[in-house]
Design a protein around this motif. Sequence first.
Motif, PDB file in Angstrom:
ATOM      1  N   ALA A   1      28.100  88.016  90.249  1.00 40.19           N
ATOM      2  CA  ALA A   1      29.456  88.885  89.254  1.00 40.19           C
ATOM      3  C   ALA A   1      29.505  90.882  88.864  1.00 40.19           C
ATOM      4  CB  ALA A   1      28.821  88.638  87.249  1.00 40.19           C
TER       5      ALA A   1
ATOM      6  N   LEU B   1      32.700  92.274  90.557  1.00 41.09           N
ATOM      7  CA  LEU B   1      33.636  93.278  89.664  1.00 41.09           C
ATOM      8  C   LEU B   1      33.572  94.638  90.220  1.00 41.09           C
ATOM      9  CD1 LEU B   1      31.818  92.274  86.335  1.00 41.09           C
ATOM     10  CD2 LEU B   1      35.095  92.052  86.914  1.00 41.09           C
TER      11      LEU B   1
ATOM     12  N   SER C   1      39.185  91.410  88.801  1.00 39.25           N
ATOM     13  CA  SER C   1      38.373  90.013  89.178  1.00 39.25           C
ATOM     14  C   SER C   1      39.095  88.684  88.097  1.00 39.25           C
ATOM     15  CB  SER C   1      37.402  89.768  89.156  1.00 39.25           C
ATOM     16  OG  SER C   1      36.752  90.832  89.772  1.00 39.25           O
ATOM     17  N   THR C   2      39.395  88.943  87.131  1.00 37.55           N
ATOM     18  CA  THR C   2      39.606  88.111  86.211  1.00 37.55           C
ATOM     19  C   THR C   2      40.869  87.545  86.383  1.00 37.55           C
ATOM     20  OG1 THR C   2      38.174  88.924  84.273  1.00 37.55           O
ATOM     21  CG2 THR C   2      39.787  86.998  83.938  1.00 37.55           C
TER      22      THR C   2
ATOM     23  N   LEU D   1      32.057  85.013  87.613  1.00 39.25           N
ATOM     24  CA  LEU D   1      32.205  85.139  86.346  1.00 39.25           C
ATOM     25  C   LEU D   1      32.077  84.307  84.869  1.00 39.25           C
ATOM     26  CD1 LEU D   1      36.597  86.972  87.109  1.00 39.25           C
ATOM     27  CD2 LEU D   1      33.984  88.085  87.716  1.00 39.25           C
TER      28      LEU D   1
ATOM     29  N   SER E   1      29.919  89.068  83.124  1.00 37.22           N
ATOM     30  CA  SER E   1      30.825  89.648  83.610  1.00 37.22           C
ATOM     31  C   SER E   1      31.770  91.133  81.978  1.00 37.22           C
ATOM     32  CB  SER E   1      31.812  89.068  83.816  1.00 37.22           C
ATOM     33  OG  SER E   1      32.503  87.948  82.171  1.00 37.22           O
TER      34      SER E   1
END
Length: 486
Positions: free
Chosen positions: A88, A92, A98-99, A132, A137
């Motif tokens: 994670a 990031l 990223s999400t 994630l 995260s």
Amino acid sequence: MASDAPTPPKPTPPKLNPVRVTIAEEPVDARTTDFREVLHAYSKEDAVLEAKRCIQCRRPWCVEACPITQDCREYIRLIADSDFDGAAKVTLRENPLSTCLCKVCYHYCEDSCVVKKKGVPIAIRHLKRAALEYGNSEIVYVPSKPKDQRVAVIGGGPAGMMAAWELGVRGYSVTVFEQERRLGGLMQTIPAYRMTDADVETDRARFRDLDVTFVPGTKVGHDFPVDRLLKEDGYQAVFISIGTSTHRTLNVPGEALPGVLPALDFLKKVNHGEPVTVGREIVVVGGGDVAMDSVRTALRKSNGGHVTLVYRRGREEMPADPEEIHGAEKEGITFVFLKAPVRIAGTDHVEGLVVQSMELGPPDAGGRRSPIPVAGSEATIPCDTVIVAVGQKADLEGFGSELDLKLTSQGWPEGKQKGFETAVPGIFAAGGRSVVYAMGTATEAADAIDAYLSAKRGEPTGPRPDPFGGPGGFARPPGYTAPIRV
Ligand SMILES: Cc1cc2nc3c(=O)[nH]c(=O)nc-3n(C[C@H](O)[C@H](O)[C@H](O)COP(=O)(O)OP(=O)(O)OC[C@H]3O[C@@H](n4cnc5c(N)ncnc54)[C@H](O)[C@@H]3O)c2cc1C
Ligand code: SF4
Ligand code: SF4
């Protein structure tokens, strides 16, 4: 004289496992009646199994193909070791959206993955999601030493958010002006069965310690002139990332009839729970990703109705992501190829789409075969709703000729000089054809803005600092040689 030393044995090439670990999805019957997420995340165990298929290439083709140089090889290695927290953090570190991207990225990395030569490439995007989901995260970005300089960003889509992040972690004070009430740009139109507003908010929350202010509901160029930012408001640089927020039309008779809906308005309204009426015989015109999202959304809103896609070229020429085409086919959308609209029929409401057959001629400048109308081939497809998904364009109100902006073939504005600088010093402009591509252009522009502002301070520019506040800066992964431009 020949040496007597034995020749070392040739290293055995790693075995490629061509079979991807299956990604679970909602059954078709259940998913087409509402907007539940279609694709599920890998379980932890499946993610580890899938990550173990990666042969950790010495030259990371996948990283070179990613427009933001995401070190996916490294997060895959960590997942294979069951280190989800580490994965994670790597994700990031280079990728503040990223999400969102773990759900909607067009995964250029996978197209370049060596495993694709033998079978299905590593599920790099789905593994990002696993990193994630199962790793920590909840990390917050840390700004480096504040710089006494302010940057204005116009447009809060992926390019604007990426530029704000790049400059925010370098210690600049950034204001992002967005004409809409929400951030995310065109990601706001992506249907909830793929990603939601909550995903944008999750990414944005990690910006909270950076000196980045989002100002929604402000249309720069309309509410106040662009040059006011530099001349009166105390900004030293401006990044224009206004994207393509308006829709293109078909330019055929009947387009003003009730029942004709521009795809962007339709998708945005559905996403935000605003009233939108579709009938039970819906035709969507277009062959790109917006058309795919429109057919699948229309199906979910049609109360058991029927949706047809009309495209003027053939299936091979469709620019839409194959994954989305496959999804639409599975959900029972009817595809009609080699037909182009000539008129929308109806008196006080849409009653049909009049189309003409097409033949494919020689390739155009973009390499796709051009459609040529077949005389006397008109036919009517009966319908009560037509959704127009034939592309977007920029709204350039207030962005004058002094900027000398270049409009790309797909309509977004860019600065013509190195680092996307415009003809006005200190004003830069970029964006792009996909979320991660737009972010990549913003990184390049942010580097140029940093260099411009550093020169103003009389300081050299350094690499991007560690966005988590650690020592050291951004470095490309070992073995990296050159970007693959896609
Ligand atoms: C339906 C749909 C589905 C898509 N699906 C995917 C996908 O699955 N994967 C993918 O990678 N890409 C997808 N895309 C493409 C992707 O969304 C865009 O390429 C990307 O958002 C472009 O980013 P951008 O920041 O350059 O521009 P935009 O996203 O267009 O953002 C520009 C922002 O600027 C704002 N703005 C414009 N003018 C002004 C002004 N004068 N003042 C203030 N604000 C202004 C706009 O409101 C907007 O928020 C999709 C696009 C659509 C329409
Ligand atoms: S951001 Fe997109 S292109 Fe880059 S590594 Fe992730 S999935 Fe691949
Ligand atoms: S190209 Fe494919 S196999 Fe090679 S490191 Fe990247 S993901 Fe792994």
